[in-house]
Write a protein that holds these residues in place. Structure first.
Motif, PDB file in Angstrom:
ATOM      1  N   TRP A 249       0.798  -1.228   0.000  1.00 20.28           N
ATOM      2  CA  TRP A 249       0.000   0.000   0.000  1.00 20.28           C
ATOM      3  C   TRP A 249       0.833   1.282   0.000  1.00 20.28           C
ATOM      4  N   PHE A 254      -2.793   3.325  -5.135  1.00 14.67           N
ATOM      5  CA  PHE A 254      -3.725   2.642  -6.049  1.00 14.67           C
ATOM      6  C   PHE A 254      -3.060   2.166  -7.342  1.00 14.67           C
ATOM      7  N   ASP A 279      -2.528  -4.640  -1.800  1.00 13.50           N
ATOM      8  CA  ASP A 279      -3.540  -3.794  -1.151  1.00 13.50           C
ATOM      9  C   ASP A 279      -4.529  -3.246  -2.180  1.00 13.50           C
ATOM     10  N   ASP A 280      -5.138  -2.149  -1.848  1.00 10.20           N
ATOM     11  CA  ASP A 280      -6.186  -1.503  -2.620  1.00 10.20           C
ATOM     12  C   ASP A 280      -5.747  -1.236  -4.075  1.00 10.20           C
ATOM     13  N   ARG A 286     -10.879   1.118  -9.855  1.00 12.11           N
ATOM     14  CA  ARG A 286     -10.313   1.646  -8.616  1.00 12.11           C
ATOM     15  C   ARG A 286      -8.935   2.264  -8.867  1.00 12.11           C
ATOM     16  N   TRP A 324      -6.233  -7.379  -0.411  1.00 14.68           N
ATOM     17  CA  TRP A 324      -7.056  -6.375   0.290  1.00 14.68           C
ATOM     18  C   TRP A 324      -8.476  -6.382  -0.260  1.00 14.68           C
ATOM     19  N   LYS A 389      -6.997  -9.100   3.721  1.00 12.50           N
ATOM     20  CA  LYS A 389      -6.961  -7.928   4.590  1.00 12.50           C
ATOM     21  C   LYS A 389      -8.321  -7.272   4.431  1.00 12.50           C
ATOM     22  N   ASP A 391     -10.888  -4.646   5.089  1.00 13.52           N
ATOM     23  CA  ASP A 391     -10.918  -3.264   5.557  1.00 13.52           C
ATOM     24  C   ASP A 391     -12.348  -2.796   5.780  1.00 13.52           C
ATOM     25  N   ASN A 393     -13.593   1.192   6.128  1.00 20.18           N
ATOM     26  CA  ASN A 393     -12.990   2.516   6.277  1.00 20.18           C
ATOM     27  C   ASN A 393     -13.920   3.657   6.646  1.00 20.18           C
ATOM     28  N   GLY A 441      -9.733   1.214   8.804  1.00 20.51           N
ATOM     29  CA  GLY A 441      -9.123   2.536   8.706  1.00 20.51           C
ATOM     30  C   GLY A 441      -8.181   2.760   9.869  1.00 20.51           C
ATOM     31  N   GLY A 442      -7.377   1.751  10.163  1.00 20.55           N
ATOM     32  CA  GLY A 442      -6.641   1.730  11.412  1.00 20.55           C
ATOM     33  C   GLY A 442      -7.373   0.815  12.362  1.00 20.55           C
ATOM     34  N   TRP A 458      -5.271  -4.772  12.241  1.00 23.09           N
ATOM     35  CA  TRP A 458      -4.467  -3.599  11.897  1.00 23.09           C
ATOM     36  C   TRP A 458      -4.579  -2.635  13.065  1.00 23.09           C
ATOM     37  N   ASP A 461      -3.479   3.224  11.349  1.00 22.15           N
ATOM     38  CA  ASP A 461      -2.890   3.723  10.102  1.00 22.15           C
ATOM     39  C   ASP A 461      -1.635   4.540  10.392  1.00 22.15           C
ATOM     40  N   TRP A 487       3.976  -2.477  11.084  1.00 26.57           N
ATOM     41  CA  TRP A 487       4.775  -2.375   9.863  1.00 26.57           C
ATOM     42  C   TRP A 487       5.948  -1.418  10.012  1.00 26.57           C
TER      43      TRP A 487
HETATM   44  C1  GLA Z   1      -7.108   1.989   4.824  1.00 27.25           C
HETATM   45  C2  GLA Z   1      -6.118   1.030   5.441  1.00 27.25           C
HETATM   46  C3  GLA Z   1      -4.790   1.156   4.728  1.00 27.25           C
HETATM   47  C4  GLA Z   1      -4.994   0.852   3.247  1.00 27.25           C
HETATM   48  C5  GLA Z   1      -6.049   1.771   2.656  1.00 27.25           C
HETATM   49  C6  GLA Z   1      -6.394   1.368   1.243  1.00 27.25           C
HETATM   50  O1  GLA Z   1      -6.751   3.313   5.063  1.00 27.25           O
HETATM   51  O2  GLA Z   1      -5.989   1.252   6.815  1.00 27.25           O
HETATM   52  O3  GLA Z   1      -3.841   0.273   5.281  1.00 27.25           O
HETATM   53  O4  GLA Z   1      -5.375  -0.483   3.096  1.00 27.25           O
HETATM   54  O5  GLA Z   1      -7.234   1.763   3.427  1.00 27.25           O
HETATM   55  O6  GLA Z   1      -7.309   2.201   0.645  1.00 27.25           O
END
Ligand code: GLA
Length: 646
Positions: A249, A254, A279-280, A286, A324, A389, A391, A393, A441-442, A458, A461, A487
């Motif tokens: 990420w 992206f 990840d995303d 996207r 993700w 993973k 998420d 958010n 989102g954390g 997680w 963030d 991380w």
């Molecule tokens: C959130 C997660 C990040 C990452 C982004 C992707 O913020 O906490 O680690 O995966 O989304 O958009």
């Protein structure tokens, strides 16, 4: 005095927080619960209560875990009457403490990128509420508490603790009555709660776990850690150690594609990474956070052959592959939303507030739940995916469910979470090797409910290493290091601060180590250091992830932060130490260890040569009374010392 009741209904002359409040169709809201019967079977106890007039029944469930002394409590409410009633509050349990003054409450508070900050304050007359009204567990408070008798510290004193297993709206009320009764009531949040119960129907409340230690906050945390590892996490004590992870990420955001991911995977494998997570950005349209959520098909421009080529490559490098996903969410600009605008939670005619440009799918609806099971099952069946993973958010807003009708729609708060759990459970049952990370989102979804279904969480963030010391300390009061994803990322980080790569590694090595740095920017020196650190981590990983944690010096109060992990069999211990800022030529204090065998001799080595004297063997007694001198100098210096029992 009625104040120490085990599970008070709201009725009669009761003026404190009720465990159960109902409204009958005819408007009668008085509920007085009396004991009817009980049953003991092994480690389980059930107590049946009933209203004095009509068959509104409550079964209190208790299960004791003999290894930890932890008690799990929950309640089942049953409508044995002929008419429907509405539950306005249904708590999981009330914990009554011995009447008295001088209790202290410890809990965590925070916000996005500043989660799990320890709060410690006296319990006063009145109520103190920690809660979430956000639909998920939330970054602001965590459903966990400790109460001490007023004189406890890390290593001494009486501490009672509790944690809820619920990932939706929750509430913990700590209450001291004018008569010195201290009680903790917790469960699903009664705010905006309304749960209709037809004749014969039941409502089960989520578990509320409670325990006790007479040896301070440290011992209370260790009991909870062991309990969570062995009794809560999928696979319990037999689950594998967390692998070293790489996540793309922060390197790519992206801009993912097959060539770029292959390149990163090659570099990660050389460092010793075991799980490569993309990840995303890999799906739908996207390319930024304004489009694509909901469209869980592989983007054909970025991955013309699908994901198989990349995953085979990752596997051929000896790593597992992770992906993700953010299944609960949808962007307005997505095929899914264009096809099903009614699938998001909403109130008709009212705004559909977006946060990070996204809305929330109403998982309480079974067609939405089934759709998500199908989409995720397809991904996990088609590809060799070891790890999602997962998420989440954004928090809830405008929590409407128009199709359910006004009388039923507030069941959304409960049904959403149940269906979320069901999705996790069904995916895991069908794909037994699949592992899941709970990310929100954390650290917005960490609790003992989701932890029965995920392997890792997680933490935040905020991956800035110095900030992390405080976030991780708060986390460690409630949750074990094994699940604490941590991380190593690039600098300057979040606050503009730069610390050395070694410092960042040592901070992250206190949990489940991951690398989120852009490996394309690594120098040869960085690569060599990272390779050595990952090898060192593998040497101590079992101790960190499944050992006993001692918080020796706190980042809240000291210039040096120190944590120590002692392996379950006592053969290895690891000391981590971080100096914030040396002043006035003061040497770092000798760090006194805990939890060692006083008669044993330990061989001590520092990962990066920071032992202050040449001697490398010490008795446990010496290390615990005189301590270890570490040569930590200047700003943000750090080390880890590995102790092997001879
Ligand atoms: C959130 C997660 C990040 C990452 C982004 C992707 O913020 O906490 O680690 O995966 O989304 O958009």
């Amino acid at each position: 005095m009625l104040e120490a009741e085990e599970f008070p209904g709201w009725g009669g002359p009761r003026y404190y927080e009720p465990a159960l409040k109902i409204a009958r169709e005819d408007g009668v809201r008085d509920l007085v619960l009396h004991y009817v019967s009980h049953r003991i079977a092994g480690d389980d106890l059930e107590i049946v209560l009933k209203d004095i007039n009509d068959p509104v029944e409550v079964t209190l469930h208790y299960h004791v875990y003999p290894d930890s002394g932890i008690l799990r409590r929950s309640a089942t409410i049953r409508n044995g009457t002929q008419r429907a009633f509405t539950i306005e509050s249904a708590q999981s349990a009330v914990w009554n403490l011995l009447p008295g003054d001088g209790y202290n409450l410890t809990y965590v508070a925070g916000r996005w990128a500043g989660e799990t900050q320890i709060q410690h304050e006296p319990v006063h007359e009145g109520q103190k509420v920690i809660e979430s009204r956000k639909g998920h567990t939330s970054h602001n408070f965590n459903p966990w508490f400790m109460i001490d008798a007023g004189d406890a510290g890390e290593a001494h004193g009486r501490v009672w603790f509790g944690a809820l297993g619920w990932s939706g709206n929750w509430r913990i009320t700590v209450e001291q009555t004018p008569y010195r009764q201290v009680r903790v009531t917790g469960g699903m949040n009664s705010f905006d709660f309304s749960y209709p119960l037809k004749p014969g129907d039941t409502l089960d409340t989520p578990p509320f776990y409670g325990g006790y230690s007479d040896a301070g906050f440290g011992a209370a945390s260790r009991t909870l850690h062991r309990f969570t590892r062995e009794q809560i996490l999928p696979g319990g004590a037999t689950s594998r150690l967390r692998p070293v992870l790489y996540n793309s990420w922060e390197a790519t955001t992206f801009a993912v594609n097959e060539a770029g991911q292959r390149e990163l995977a090659g570099k990660a494998a050389k460092l010793g990474v075991e799980l490569f997570v993309m990840d995303d950005g890999w799906f739908g349209a996207r390319n930024n956070d304004r489009a694509g959520l909901g469209d869980w098909f592989v983007n054909p421009q970025k991955f013309p052959q699908g994901l198989k080529g990349l995953i085979d490559h990752v596997n051929s490098l000896g790593m597992d592959f992770g992906l993700w996903v953010e299944p609960e969410m949808v962007n307005a600009n997505s095929d899914l939303y264009r096809a099903h605008p009614d699938w998001v939670i909403n109130f008709p005619g009212r705004p559909r507030s977006e946060l990070r440009n996204q809305m929330i799918l109403n998982l309480a609806r079974s067609e939405v739940k089934e759709y998500l099971v199908a989409v995720l099952d397809k991904l996990a069946s088609e590809y060799n995916i070891r790890y999602f993973k997962w998420d989440m958010n954004r928090s809830f807003s405008e929590p409407g469910w128009p199709e359910a009708g006004a009388a039923e729609e507030r069941r959304l708060w409960v049904q959403y979470v149940r269906n979320l759990y069901e999705i996790f459970d069904r995916l895991r049952a069908k794909h037994p090797k699949l592992e899941i990370e709970s990310c929100s989102g954390g650290g917005g979804r960490i609790d003992l409910g989701v932890l029965q279904r995920v392997d890792e969480v997680w933490t935040s963030d905020n991956t800035e290493a110095f900030d992390r010391l405080r976030i991780q300390e708060g986390f460690s009061f409630a949750y074990p290091a094994k699940i604490m994803s941590a991380w190593v990322t690039d600098v300057p980080n979040m606050n503009g601060r730069s610390t050395s790569l070694a410092y960042r590694f040592l901070v992250a090595m206190q949990g489940a180590l991951g690398i989120g740095a852009n490996l394309n920017k690594f120098t040869d020196q960085d690569t060599a250091l990272a390779t050595n650190m990952i090898a060192a981590y593998k040497r101590i990983r079992a101790t960190v992830q499944t050992g006993d944690l001692y918080r020796l010096l706190s980042p809240r109060t000291e210039d040096v932060t120190a944590t120590e992990y002692v392996a379950a069999d006592g053969r290895q211990a690891v000391l981590f130490a971080f100096r914030h800022s040396q002043q006035l030529r003061e040497d770092a204090p000798a760090i006194r260890l805990r939890g060692l065998d006083p008669r044993a001799v330990y061989k001590v080595e520092s990962i990066n040569n920071k032992l202050a004297d040449r001697q490398q063997q010490y008795s446990g007694a010496y290390l615990m009374s005189s301590g270890l001198n570490l040569n930590l100098r200047g700003d943000y210096d750090a080390t880890a010392a590995i102790l092997e029992r001879l």
